[in-house]
Design a protein around this motif. Structure first.
Motif, PDB file in Angstrom:
ATOM      1  N   GLN A  35      -0.321 -11.527  -8.494  1.00  0.00           N
ATOM      2  CA  GLN A  35      -0.683 -10.727  -7.335  1.00  0.00           C
ATOM      3  C   GLN A  35       0.453 -10.745  -6.326  1.00  0.00           C
ATOM      4  OE1 GLN A  35      -4.983 -12.458  -6.934  1.00  0.00           O
ATOM      5  NE2 GLN A  35      -4.963 -10.452  -5.957  1.00  0.00           N
ATOM      6  N   TRP A  36       0.819  -9.528  -5.881  1.00  0.00           N
ATOM      7  CA  TRP A  36       1.782  -9.434  -4.800  1.00  0.00           C
ATOM      8  C   TRP A  36       1.737  -8.001  -4.303  1.00  0.00           C
ATOM      9  CZ3 TRP A  36       7.256  -7.761  -4.534  1.00  0.00           C
ATOM     10  CH2 TRP A  36       7.522  -6.738  -5.440  1.00  0.00           C
ATOM     11  N   TYR A  37       1.880  -7.810  -3.040  1.00  0.00           N
ATOM     12  CA  TYR A  37       1.828  -6.451  -2.508  1.00  0.00           C
ATOM     13  C   TYR A  37       2.448  -6.437  -1.121  1.00  0.00           C
ATOM     14  CZ  TYR A  37       0.008  -1.731  -3.117  1.00  0.00           C
ATOM     15  OH  TYR A  37      -0.111  -0.388  -3.336  1.00  0.00           O
ATOM     16  N   PRO A  38       3.783  -6.290  -1.046  1.00  0.00           N
ATOM     17  CA  PRO A  38       4.444  -6.260   0.260  1.00  0.00           C
ATOM     18  C   PRO A  38       3.859  -5.180   1.159  1.00  0.00           C
ATOM     19  CG  PRO A  38       6.047  -6.414  -1.526  1.00  0.00           C
ATOM     20  CD  PRO A  38       4.715  -6.177  -2.164  1.00  0.00           C
ATOM     21  N   GLY A  39       3.901  -5.434   2.462  1.00  0.00           N
ATOM     22  CA  GLY A  39       3.288  -4.517   3.421  1.00  0.00           C
ATOM     23  C   GLY A  39       3.808  -3.106   3.331  1.00  0.00           C
ATOM     24  N   HIS A  40       5.131  -2.940   3.083  1.00  0.00           N
ATOM     25  CA  HIS A  40       5.669  -1.577   3.053  1.00  0.00           C
ATOM     26  C   HIS A  40       5.136  -0.799   1.857  1.00  0.00           C
ATOM     27  CE1 HIS A  40       8.662  -3.462   0.296  1.00  0.00           C
ATOM     28  NE2 HIS A  40       8.739  -2.253  -0.221  1.00  0.00           N
ATOM     29  N   MET A  41       4.728  -1.501   0.778  1.00  0.00           N
ATOM     30  CA  MET A  41       4.162  -0.799  -0.367  1.00  0.00           C
ATOM     31  C   MET A  41       2.754  -0.307  -0.067  1.00  0.00           C
ATOM     32  SD  MET A  41       5.471  -2.649  -3.821  1.00  0.00           S
ATOM     33  CE  MET A  41       7.238  -2.871  -4.115  1.00  0.00           C
ATOM     34  N   ALA A  42       1.965  -1.122   0.618  1.00  0.00           N
ATOM     35  CA  ALA A  42       0.622  -0.697   0.998  1.00  0.00           C
ATOM     36  C   ALA A  42       0.699   0.518   1.909  1.00  0.00           C
ATOM     37  CB  ALA A  42      -0.105  -1.845   1.693  1.00  0.00           C
ATOM     38  N   LYS A  43       1.659   0.511   2.830  1.00  0.00           N
ATOM     39  CA  LYS A  43       1.841   1.649   3.730  1.00  0.00           C
ATOM     40  C   LYS A  43       2.280   2.879   2.952  1.00  0.00           C
ATOM     41  CE  LYS A  43       4.500   3.202   7.744  1.00  0.00           C
ATOM     42  NZ  LYS A  43       5.582   2.842   8.698  1.00  0.00           N
ATOM     43  N   ALA A  44       3.208   2.711   2.012  1.00  0.00           N
ATOM     44  CA  ALA A  44       3.700   3.832   1.210  1.00  0.00           C
ATOM     45  C   ALA A  44       2.570   4.448   0.398  1.00  0.00           C
ATOM     46  CB  ALA A  44       4.822   3.369   0.298  1.00  0.00           C
ATOM     47  N   GLN A  45       1.695   3.610  -0.150  1.00  0.00           N
ATOM     48  CA  GLN A  45       0.580   4.139  -0.932  1.00  0.00           C
ATOM     49  C   GLN A  45      -0.323   5.009  -0.074  1.00  0.00           C
ATOM     50  OE1 GLN A  45      -1.437   1.501  -3.644  1.00  0.00           O
ATOM     51  NE2 GLN A  45      -3.398   2.508  -3.327  1.00  0.00           N
ATOM     52  N   ARG A  46      -0.605   4.570   1.133  1.00  0.00           N
ATOM     53  CA  ARG A  46      -1.457   5.369   2.017  1.00  0.00           C
ATOM     54  C   ARG A  46      -0.791   6.707   2.345  1.00  0.00           C
ATOM     55  NH1 ARG A  46      -2.126   0.226   4.394  1.00  0.00           N
ATOM     56  NH2 ARG A  46      -0.659   0.742   6.073  1.00  0.00           N
ATOM     57  N   GLU A  47       0.532   6.679   2.536  1.00  0.00           N
ATOM     58  CA  GLU A  47       1.249   7.905   2.863  1.00  0.00           C
ATOM     59  C   GLU A  47       1.264   8.866   1.675  1.00  0.00           C
ATOM     60  OE1 GLU A  47       5.069   6.728   4.265  1.00  0.00           O
ATOM     61  OE2 GLU A  47       4.325   6.070   6.223  1.00  0.00           O
ATOM     62  N   ILE A  48       1.442   8.332   0.471  1.00  0.00           N
ATOM     63  CA  ILE A  48       1.422   9.183  -0.719  1.00  0.00           C
ATOM     64  C   ILE A  48       0.058   9.850  -0.854  1.00  0.00           C
ATOM     65  CG2 ILE A  48       1.475   9.182  -3.245  1.00  0.00           C
ATOM     66  CD1 ILE A  48       3.592   6.954  -3.069  1.00  0.00           C
ATOM     67  N   GLU A  49      -1.001   9.080  -0.658  1.00  0.00           N
ATOM     68  CA  GLU A  49      -2.348   9.630  -0.763  1.00  0.00           C
ATOM     69  C   GLU A  49      -2.575  10.757   0.243  1.00  0.00           C
ATOM     70  OE1 GLU A  49      -4.668   6.126  -0.212  1.00  0.00           O
ATOM     71  OE2 GLU A  49      -4.745   5.650  -2.352  1.00  0.00           O
ATOM     72  N   SER A  50      -2.007  10.624   1.444  1.00  0.00           N
ATOM     73  CA  SER A  50      -2.209  11.646   2.474  1.00  0.00           C
ATOM     74  C   SER A  50      -1.335  12.878   2.253  1.00  0.00           C
ATOM     75  CB  SER A  50      -1.923  11.062   3.864  1.00  0.00           C
ATOM     76  OG  SER A  50      -0.546  10.749   4.002  1.00  0.00           O
ATOM     77  N   LYS A  51      -0.210  12.699   1.553  1.00  0.00           N
ATOM     78  CA  LYS A  51       0.727  13.807   1.379  1.00  0.00           C
ATOM     79  C   LYS A  51       0.618  14.511   0.032  1.00  0.00           C
ATOM     80  CE  LYS A  51       3.155  13.265   5.265  1.00  0.00           C
ATOM     81  NZ  LYS A  51       2.911  11.904   5.697  1.00  0.00           N
ATOM     82  N   VAL A  52      -0.072  13.906  -0.925  1.00  0.00           N
ATOM     83  CA  VAL A  52      -0.064  14.457  -2.277  1.00  0.00           C
ATOM     84  C   VAL A  52      -0.663  15.863  -2.328  1.00  0.00           C
ATOM     85  CG1 VAL A  52      -2.303  13.535  -3.026  1.00  0.00           C
ATOM     86  CG2 VAL A  52      -0.457  13.842  -4.691  1.00  0.00           C
ATOM     87  N   LYS A  53      -1.567  16.170  -1.420  1.00  0.00           N
ATOM     88  CA  LYS A  53      -2.168  17.508  -1.414  1.00  0.00           C
ATOM     89  C   LYS A  53      -1.170  18.588  -1.009  1.00  0.00           C
ATOM     90  CE  LYS A  53      -4.012  16.745   3.259  1.00  0.00           C
ATOM     91  NZ  LYS A  53      -5.239  16.624   4.064  1.00  0.00           N
ATOM     92  N   LEU A  54      -0.029  18.171  -0.443  1.00  0.00           N
ATOM     93  CA  LEU A  54       0.989  19.127  -0.018  1.00  0.00           C
ATOM     94  C   LEU A  54       1.985  19.461  -1.120  1.00  0.00           C
ATOM     95  CD1 LEU A  54       1.794  17.584   3.495  1.00  0.00           C
ATOM     96  CD2 LEU A  54       0.150  19.403   2.945  1.00  0.00           C
TER      97      LEU A  54
END
Length: 286
Positions: free
Chosen positions: A6-25
């Motif tokens: 298990q590992w998940y640096p903070g910038h990766m969690a943030k990037a995932q949220r951004e991808i989810e919000s932008k993928v519809k574009l």
């Protein structure tokens, strides 16, 4: 060895949220995976994030992978209904082919939009993949300019940006995102051996034994050639392999004993520098 990594640096969690919000574009997702272990370096989290968007798989670093295995893996992707192509980013000549592959996947959709009288917009492709798989280099090659930061370590791309490639084609760059935890230890080891996570996250003794055991089964001649091995790799080979590599590479003893850490370091450096030749880490055990 633990059952989960298990590992998940903070910038990766943030990037995932951004991808989810932008993928519809975006219209299509270009996912980069490592040709040496394309299924291990695929992030299943992306399947959830991009849902039913068209996807093109780019198998990078084909110059480091077993060519026969790469052909078989490309065929497997196609059997699963995916478009896929393998590339060598150091000698990249597939810019037009990849853009045209994206255009082809979106041809029917764009024809329907034109029939409805909609004004054509540039195709926007989201470039995704785990760290250190070659996204920034790929973008720079496609764009034919230095449009994205490049580095030979995980996590160089920290922000998202849109890069114009042609009047009708844009790339949407994103940071590398790993899945939060690896439940498959072999997958975690493959990802480490490809350099997408730091090897030190895993017990190096286990990683060494895994790699040597895999090579002994699938690429014994490469091991024998690199280290002049004469050991029976079908028997109890672990300590003899350590000792043999130490002697053959003239690694200084530690208080009269084999320096196991130095042997591992030497071996992993050989893998990193492709000194054992072209290797694929996902060959069938059958």
């Amino acid at each position: 060895m633990a059952k989960q990594i298990q590992w998940y640096p903070g910038h990766m969690a943030k990037a995932q949220r951004e991808i989810e919000s932008k993928v519809k574009l975006v219209d299509i997702v270009i996912e980069l995976v490592d040709a040496r272990a394309p299924f291990s370096t695929h992030n299943p989290e992306l399947d959830y994030m991009i849902k039913n968007k068209p996807r093109l798989y780019i198998l990078t670093k084909k110059d480091l992978a077993d060519p026969k295995a790469t052909d078989a893996l490309i065929a497997e992707f196609k059997r699963q209904g995916h478009s896929a192509i393998a590339v060598d980013l150091k000698n990249f000549k597939e810019e037009k082919k990849i853009v045209n592959m994206c255009r082809y996947q979106l041809k029917e959709k764009r024809e329907k939009e034109a029939a409805r009288g909609l004004k054509p917009k540039p195709i926007r492709a989201l470039v995704a993949g785990i760290p250190n798989v070659g996204k920034s280099t790929f973008i720079n090659k496609i764009a034919k300019r230095k449009a994205a930061a490049v580095g030979n370590k995980p996590g160089v791309t920290k922000a998202q940006q849109i890069i114009r490639v042609d009047k009708d084609f844009e790339l949407f760059d994103t940071p590398g995102v790993l899945e939060p935890k690896f439940t498959d230890i072999n997958k975690a080891m493959n990802v480490a051996l490809c350099g997408s996570i730091k090897m030190e996250i895993l017990p190096l003794d286990d990683l060494f034994i895994h790699a040597i055991g895999y090579l002994a089964k699938h690429y014994p001649e490469k091991l024998k050639e690199r280290y002049n091995l004469t050991i029976d790799l079908d028997s109890d080979w672990v300590l003899p392999v350590y000792d043999h590599i130490s002697d053959y590479r003239h690694i200084k003893k530690l208080r009269g004993e084999t320096d196991y850490d130095r042997v591992q370091e030497t071996f992993f450096n050989d893998l990193k520098n492709a000194s054992l030749g072209r290797i694929t880490w996902e060959l069938s055990d059958e």
